[in-house]
Write a protein that holds these residues in place. Sequence first.
Motif, PDB file in Angstrom:
ATOM      1  N   ALA A  42      92.413  24.792 -86.768  1.00 53.57           N
ATOM      2  CA  ALA A  42      91.457  24.008 -85.987  1.00 53.57           C
ATOM      3  C   ALA A  42      91.784  22.520 -86.055  1.00 53.57           C
ATOM      4  CB  ALA A  42      90.038  24.265 -86.491  1.00 53.57           C
ATOM      5  N   GLU A  43      92.185  22.048 -87.236  1.00 47.61           N
ATOM      6  CA  GLU A  43      92.565  20.626 -87.368  1.00 47.61           C
ATOM      7  C   GLU A  43      93.837  20.332 -86.586  1.00 47.61           C
ATOM      8  OE1 GLU A  43      90.938  19.235 -91.714  1.00 47.61           O
ATOM      9  OE2 GLU A  43      92.605  20.673 -91.683  1.00 47.61           O
ATOM     10  N   LEU A  44      94.792  21.226 -86.646  1.00 50.26           N
ATOM     11  CA  LEU A  44      96.038  21.026 -85.897  1.00 50.26           C
ATOM     12  C   LEU A  44      95.776  20.951 -84.395  1.00 50.26           C
ATOM     13  CD1 LEU A  44      98.381  23.534 -87.771  1.00 50.26           C
ATOM     14  CD2 LEU A  44      98.482  21.041 -87.880  1.00 50.26           C
ATOM     15  N   ALA A  45      94.869  21.777 -83.910  1.00 49.24           N
ATOM     16  CA  ALA A  45      94.602  21.842 -82.466  1.00 49.24           C
ATOM     17  C   ALA A  45      93.964  20.571 -81.937  1.00 49.24           C
ATOM     18  CB  ALA A  45      93.719  23.043 -82.162  1.00 49.24           C
ATOM     19  N   LYS A  46      93.379  19.754 -82.808  1.00 54.37           N
ATOM     20  CA  LYS A  46      92.740  18.508 -82.375  1.00 54.37           C
ATOM     21  C   LYS A  46      93.734  17.361 -82.215  1.00 54.37           C
ATOM     22  CE  LYS A  46      88.246  19.417 -84.573  1.00 54.37           C
ATOM     23  NZ  LYS A  46      87.288  18.955 -85.609  1.00 54.37           N
ATOM     24  N   ILE A  47      94.946  17.551 -82.683  1.00 53.01           N
ATOM     25  CA  ILE A  47      95.926  16.454 -82.678  1.00 53.01           C
ATOM     26  C   ILE A  47      96.520  16.294 -81.285  1.00 53.01           C
ATOM     27  CG2 ILE A  47      98.130  15.647 -83.606  1.00 53.01           C
ATOM     28  CD1 ILE A  47      97.331  17.179 -86.217  1.00 53.01           C
ATOM     29  N   ASP A  48      96.292  15.126 -80.684  1.00 60.18           N
ATOM     30  CA  ASP A  48      96.786  14.834 -79.338  1.00 60.18           C
ATOM     31  C   ASP A  48      98.076  14.029 -79.350  1.00 60.18           C
ATOM     32  OD1 ASP A  48      94.526  16.012 -78.056  1.00 60.18           O
ATOM     33  OD2 ASP A  48      93.371  14.186 -78.417  1.00 60.18           O
ATOM     34  N   HIS A  49      98.291  13.250 -80.407  1.00 59.19           N
ATOM     35  CA  HIS A  49      99.383  12.275 -80.437  1.00 59.19           C
ATOM     36  C   HIS A  49     100.126  12.369 -81.763  1.00 59.19           C
ATOM     37  CE1 HIS A  49      97.098  10.487 -77.112  1.00 59.19           C
ATOM     38  NE2 HIS A  49      96.048  10.498 -77.912  1.00 59.19           N
ATOM     39  N   VAL A  50     101.457  12.390 -81.707  1.00 58.10           N
ATOM     40  CA  VAL A  50     102.289  12.399 -82.911  1.00 58.10           C
ATOM     41  C   VAL A  50     103.296  11.260 -82.815  1.00 58.10           C
ATOM     42  CG1 VAL A  50     103.847  13.716 -84.380  1.00 58.10           C
ATOM     43  CG2 VAL A  50     102.062  14.911 -83.083  1.00 58.10           C
ATOM     44  N   PRO A  77      98.855  18.638 -73.103  1.00 56.98           N
ATOM     45  CA  PRO A  77     100.048  18.571 -73.956  1.00 56.98           C
ATOM     46  C   PRO A  77      99.829  17.687 -75.179  1.00 56.98           C
ATOM     47  CG  PRO A  77     100.562  18.038 -71.655  1.00 56.98           C
ATOM     48  CD  PRO A  77      99.077  18.041 -71.768  1.00 56.98           C
ATOM     49  N   VAL A  78     100.538  17.996 -76.243  1.00 54.03           N
ATOM     50  CA  VAL A  78     100.669  17.079 -77.365  1.00 54.03           C
ATOM     51  C   VAL A  78     101.752  16.070 -76.995  1.00 54.03           C
ATOM     52  CG1 VAL A  78     101.323  16.832 -79.783  1.00 54.03           C
ATOM     53  CG2 VAL A  78     100.009  18.834 -79.047  1.00 54.03           C
ATOM     54  N   THR A  79     101.450  14.783 -77.157  1.00 58.01           N
ATOM     55  CA  THR A  79     102.429  13.743 -76.839  1.00 58.01           C
ATOM     56  C   THR A  79     103.134  13.297 -78.107  1.00 58.01           C
ATOM     57  OG1 THR A  79     101.046  12.973 -75.000  1.00 58.01           O
ATOM     58  CG2 THR A  79     102.790  11.500 -75.762  1.00 58.01           C
ATOM     59  N   GLU A 105     109.390  22.173 -71.867  1.00 60.79           N
ATOM     60  CA  GLU A 105     109.702  22.978 -70.688  1.00 60.79           C
ATOM     61  C   GLU A 105     108.830  24.228 -70.581  1.00 60.79           C
ATOM     62  OE1 GLU A 105     113.827  23.935 -70.762  1.00 60.79           O
ATOM     63  OE2 GLU A 105     114.492  21.860 -70.464  1.00 60.79           O
ATOM     64  N   ILE A 106     108.004  24.456 -71.590  1.00 64.15           N
ATOM     65  CA  ILE A 106     107.148  25.646 -71.608  1.00 64.15           C
ATOM     66  C   ILE A 106     105.744  25.245 -71.183  1.00 64.15           C
ATOM     67  CG2 ILE A 106     106.102  27.415 -73.068  1.00 64.15           C
ATOM     68  CD1 ILE A 106     108.594  27.259 -74.834  1.00 64.15           C
ATOM     69  N   SER A 107     105.223  25.921 -70.189  1.00 63.29           N
ATOM     70  CA  SER A 107     103.896  25.592 -69.673  1.00 63.29           C
ATOM     71  C   SER A 107     102.893  26.677 -70.011  1.00 63.29           C
ATOM     72  CB  SER A 107     103.940  25.402 -68.152  1.00 63.29           C
ATOM     73  OG  SER A 107     104.738  24.285 -67.813  1.00 63.29           O
ATOM     74  N   ILE A 108     101.700  26.241 -70.388  1.00 72.34           N
ATOM     75  CA  ILE A 108     100.552  27.116 -70.542  1.00 72.34           C
ATOM     76  C   ILE A 108      99.424  26.492 -69.731  1.00 72.34           C
ATOM     77  CG2 ILE A 108      98.827  28.019 -72.151  1.00 72.34           C
ATOM     78  CD1 ILE A 108     100.966  28.191 -74.262  1.00 72.34           C
ATOM     79  N   ARG A 109      98.786  27.291 -68.913  1.00 68.91           N
ATOM     80  CA  ARG A 109      97.755  26.781 -67.990  1.00 68.91           C
ATOM     81  C   ARG A 109      98.335  25.688 -67.084  1.00 68.91           C
ATOM     82  NH1 ARG A 109      95.442  26.789 -73.107  1.00 68.91           N
ATOM     83  NH2 ARG A 109      94.109  28.588 -73.538  1.00 68.91           N
ATOM     84  N   ASP A 110      99.567  25.892 -66.665  1.00 65.83           N
ATOM     85  CA  ASP A 110     100.247  25.019 -65.712  1.00 65.83           C
ATOM     86  C   ASP A 110     100.529  23.617 -66.247  1.00 65.83           C
ATOM     87  OD1 ASP A 110     100.289  27.029 -63.745  1.00 65.83           O
ATOM     88  OD2 ASP A 110      98.236  26.515 -63.141  1.00 65.83           O
ATOM     89  N   LYS A 111     100.493  23.432 -67.562  1.00 63.89           N
ATOM     90  CA  LYS A 111     100.825  22.138 -68.151  1.00 63.89           C
ATOM     91  C   LYS A 111     101.785  22.360 -69.307  1.00 63.89           C
ATOM     92  CE  LYS A 111      96.445  19.881 -66.984  1.00 63.89           C
ATOM     93  NZ  LYS A 111      95.235  19.194 -67.509  1.00 63.89           N
ATOM     94  N   PRO A 112     102.728  21.434 -69.512  1.00 64.68           N
ATOM     95  CA  PRO A 112     103.644  21.604 -70.646  1.00 64.68           C
ATOM     96  C   PRO A 112     102.887  21.559 -71.964  1.00 64.68           C
ATOM     97  CG  PRO A 112     103.850  19.405 -69.727  1.00 64.68           C
ATOM     98  CD  PRO A 112     102.980  20.186 -68.780  1.00 64.68           C
ATOM     99  N   VAL A 113     103.413  22.260 -72.947  1.00 63.81           N
ATOM    100  CA  VAL A 113     102.785  22.277 -74.269  1.00 63.81           C
ATOM    101  C   VAL A 113     102.974  20.940 -74.980  1.00 63.81           C
ATOM    102  CG1 VAL A 113     102.879  23.361 -76.550  1.00 63.81           C
ATOM    103  CG2 VAL A 113     103.048  24.768 -74.479  1.00 63.81           C
TER     104      VAL A 113
END
Length: 255
Positions: A42-50, A77-79, A105-113
Amino acid sequence: MKVRILGCNGGIGGKHLRTTSMLVDDDILIDAGTGVDDLTLAELAKIDHVFITHSHLDHIAALPLMIDSIADLRETPVTVYAIAPTLEILRNHVFNWAIWPDFSEISIRDKPVMQYQTIGVGETLHFGSRTITAMPALHTVPAVGYHLYSGAASLVFTGDTTVNDAFWPLLNQIENLRYLLIETAFSNRERNLAVVSMHLCPSMLAEELARMTVSPEVYVSHLKPGQIDLIMSEIADCAGCVCPQMLQNNHVFEF
């Protein structure tokens, strides 16, 4: 701004030894070493920026596994931010389909991961009232440090670096600097190795800190396992007037 140290060591080998990673609030990572492994899904999924300081394994080890683990848990996507040479290394040598899938290059829900964004030395990115600025570093591969500003005070992380003439004039201009996290990888008996590998040892750290005209709390990171007590003892002898403290996992800075 809240910065939680997930890992700050120069290697692994025990429960308290994790390599470099810092969680900023709950949505930003600074580096992605093995310390990331202790976060929940759950904590990992909240990370938007690295933000990556450089491409060495101890600073990126958990990034491929993290991206894979949360790929189907996010809507956006995670940036991944880094200077251009670092992003090129990640593309060519990690996310290259041979070592790990290219999640840009891998998309889920039409957006890159995952997506990449280049940041230049001196460039500042804004996240609401928070800003992150890339600071110059000198290492065996292209590298940067980061200046985190909350709107009230600042924290600077040098990343892996050696003697760096470009760094200190910029640091000394930060009037609201509260914390400096700076590396010291080797003991004085291995000064030659520190020089060759473009790290610091305690005597070099003392010489660098003598160039500082601001007065933050100073914390030392990236100590090599097996030399931790020796390095900190030598730091106390060489740079005791600045009172550097050892950075430790789960230390929390709020500013």
